[in-house]
Design an enzyme around this catalytic site. Structure first.
Site, PDB file in Angstrom:
ATOM      1  N   GLY A 191      29.701  45.043  56.595  1.00 13.40           N
ATOM      2  CA  GLY A 191      30.478  45.152  55.655  1.00 13.40           C
ATOM      3  C   GLY A 191      30.747  44.589  54.603  1.00 13.40           C
ATOM      4  N   CYS A 224      28.909  43.107  37.752  1.00 13.42           N
ATOM      5  CA  CYS A 224      29.329  42.345  38.908  1.00 13.42           C
ATOM      6  C   CYS A 224      30.612  41.567  38.841  1.00 13.42           C
ATOM      7  CB  CYS A 224      28.169  41.337  39.336  1.00 13.42           C
ATOM      8  SG  CYS A 224      28.754  40.445  40.915  1.00 13.42           S
ATOM      9  N   HIS A 272      28.727  35.394  49.066  1.00 11.65           N
ATOM     10  CA  HIS A 272      30.129  34.716  49.196  1.00 11.65           C
ATOM     11  C   HIS A 272      30.404  34.461  50.709  1.00 11.65           C
ATOM     12  CE1 HIS A 272      30.839  39.317  49.355  1.00 11.65           C
ATOM     13  NE2 HIS A 272      31.622  38.733  50.322  1.00 11.65           N
ATOM     14  N   THR A 302      30.959  44.361  50.745  1.00  7.16           N
ATOM     15  CA  THR A 302      31.136  45.341  49.783  1.00  7.16           C
ATOM     16  C   THR A 302      31.232  44.785  48.413  1.00  7.16           C
ATOM     17  OG1 THR A 302      33.732  44.607  49.826  1.00  7.16           O
ATOM     18  CG2 THR A 302      32.992  46.326  51.253  1.00  7.16           C
ATOM     19  N   HIS A 335      27.484  40.137  45.654  1.00 10.61           N
ATOM     20  CA  HIS A 335      27.177  38.956  45.047  1.00 10.61           C
ATOM     21  C   HIS A 335      27.557  37.867  46.342  1.00 10.61           C
ATOM     22  CE1 HIS A 335      27.913  35.869  41.655  1.00 10.61           C
ATOM     23  NE2 HIS A 335      27.869  35.219  42.674  1.00 10.61           N
ATOM     24  N   ASN A 384      29.250  38.331  55.325  1.00 10.10           N
ATOM     25  CA  ASN A 384      28.858  39.457  55.662  1.00 10.10           C
ATOM     26  C   ASN A 384      27.591  39.625  54.668  1.00 10.10           C
ATOM     27  OD1 ASN A 384      30.992  39.966  57.220  1.00 10.10           O
ATOM     28  ND2 ASN A 384      32.358  40.540  55.585  1.00 10.10           N
ATOM     29  N   ASP A 396      40.937  35.119  48.365  1.00  7.84           N
ATOM     30  CA  ASP A 396      40.702  36.706  48.476  1.00  7.84           C
ATOM     31  C   ASP A 396      42.152  37.317  48.099  1.00  7.84           C
ATOM     32  OD1 ASP A 396      38.406  38.370  50.299  1.00  7.84           O
ATOM     33  OD2 ASP A 396      40.346  39.129  49.919  1.00  7.84           O
ATOM     34  N   HIS A 398      33.436  33.434  53.206  1.00  7.74           N
ATOM     35  CA  HIS A 398      34.699  33.907  53.536  1.00  7.74           C
ATOM     36  C   HIS A 398      35.248  32.564  54.272  1.00  7.74           C
ATOM     37  CE1 HIS A 398      35.145  38.264  52.894  1.00  7.74           C
ATOM     38  NE2 HIS A 398      34.011  38.349  53.076  1.00  7.74           N
TER      39      HIS A 398
HETATM   40  P1  AMP Z   1      32.938  41.491  51.598  1.00  4.49           P
HETATM   41  O1  AMP Z   1      33.429  42.631  52.321  1.00  4.49           O
HETATM   42  O2  AMP Z   1      32.319  40.383  52.730  1.00  4.49           O
HETATM   43  O3  AMP Z   1      31.899  41.932  50.686  1.00  4.49           O
HETATM   44  O4  AMP Z   1      34.100  40.932  50.987  1.00  4.49           O
HETATM   45  C1  AMP Z   1      34.612  41.021  49.753  1.00  4.49           C
HETATM   46  C2  AMP Z   1      35.694  40.417  49.529  1.00  4.49           C
HETATM   47  O5  AMP Z   1      36.192  40.227  48.285  1.00  4.49           O
HETATM   48  C3  AMP Z   1      37.104  41.301  50.216  1.00  4.49           C
HETATM   49  O6  AMP Z   1      37.592  40.421  51.384  1.00  4.49           O
HETATM   50  C4  AMP Z   1      37.939  41.757  49.101  1.00  4.49           C
HETATM   51  O7  AMP Z   1      39.222  41.574  49.264  1.00  4.49           O
HETATM   52  C5  AMP Z   1      37.554  40.446  48.067  1.00  4.49           C
HETATM   53  N1  AMP Z   1      37.854  40.649  46.465  1.00  4.49           N
HETATM   54  C6  AMP Z   1      37.501  41.779  46.001  1.00  4.49           C
HETATM   55  N2  AMP Z   1      37.677  41.750  44.762  1.00  4.49           N
HETATM   56  C7  AMP Z   1      38.207  40.447  44.359  1.00  4.49           C
HETATM   57  C8  AMP Z   1      39.053  39.939  43.493  1.00  4.49           C
HETATM   58  N3  AMP Z   1      38.925  40.649  42.088  1.00  4.49           N
HETATM   59  N4  AMP Z   1      39.701  38.782  43.439  1.00  4.49           N
HETATM   60  C9  AMP Z   1      39.626  38.437  44.772  1.00  4.49           C
HETATM   61  N5  AMP Z   1      39.104  38.685  45.810  1.00  4.49           N
HETATM   62  C10 AMP Z   1      38.205  40.082  45.977  1.00  4.49           C
HETATM   63 ZN    ZN Z   2      27.502  38.575  40.395  1.00  2.00          ZN
END
Ligand code: AMP
Ligand code: ZN
Length: 111
Positions: A90, A4, A97, A92, A95, A84, A30, A99
């Site tokens: 959306g 992860c 989080h 992706t 884990h 999300n 981000d 925003h």
């Molecule tokens: P979500 O689409 O809500 O799952 O948001 C995942 C977010 O993680 C996206 O906005 C990506 O740009 C961000 N993201 C993915 N990998 C990284 C990383 N290594 N460092 C910082 N942000 C990341």
């Molecule tokens: Zn995790």
């Protein structure tokens, strides 16, 4: 969760631009910002999403971290918090989080 990406960031196994960190939570910028300020608030423990049995203490720590991010980033005029939840929303990275978006007038689109 060994594969992860946010667990690895929380463990400092891969780099990130850390904005705030405490025992339970890490907040980092981000990689693909959608606003002048776009910081992710992430619990160090792995939960899939916000309805994955997250303990109250972790949610409280996330709320505290959001306030710290807003203070550190100077989001005095307001900001938006988005979690999300699930692929159709959306999500992706599976884990939990949140925003934190701000630094401009976000308008009234999408809530
Ligand atoms: P979500 O689409 O809500 O799952 O948001 C995942 C977010 O993680 C996206 O906005 C990506 O740009 C961000 N993201 C993915 N990998 C990284 C990383 N290594 N460092 C910082 N942000 C990341
Ligand atoms: Zn995790």
């Amino acid at each position: 969760m060994s594969d992860c990406i946010f667990c690895k960031i929380a463990n400092h196994e891969i780099p990130s631009t850390v904005v705030y960190e405490d025992e339970l939570v890490i907040a980092f910028d981000d990689l693909n910002p959608q606003a002048p300020v776009h910081t992710l608030v992430v619990p160090k423990q792995h939960f899939e999403n916000i309805v994955d049995g997250v303990p109250g203490a972790v949610l409280e720590a996330m709320t505290h971290a959001i306030a710290e991010v807003a203070r550190i980033k100077g989001l005095d005029e307001g900001f938006r918090v988005i979690a999300n939840t699930g692929a159709a929303a959306g999500q992706t990275v599976m884990h939990l989080h949140m925003h934190v978006l701000g630094g401009k007038d976000l308008g009234e689109g999408l809530v």
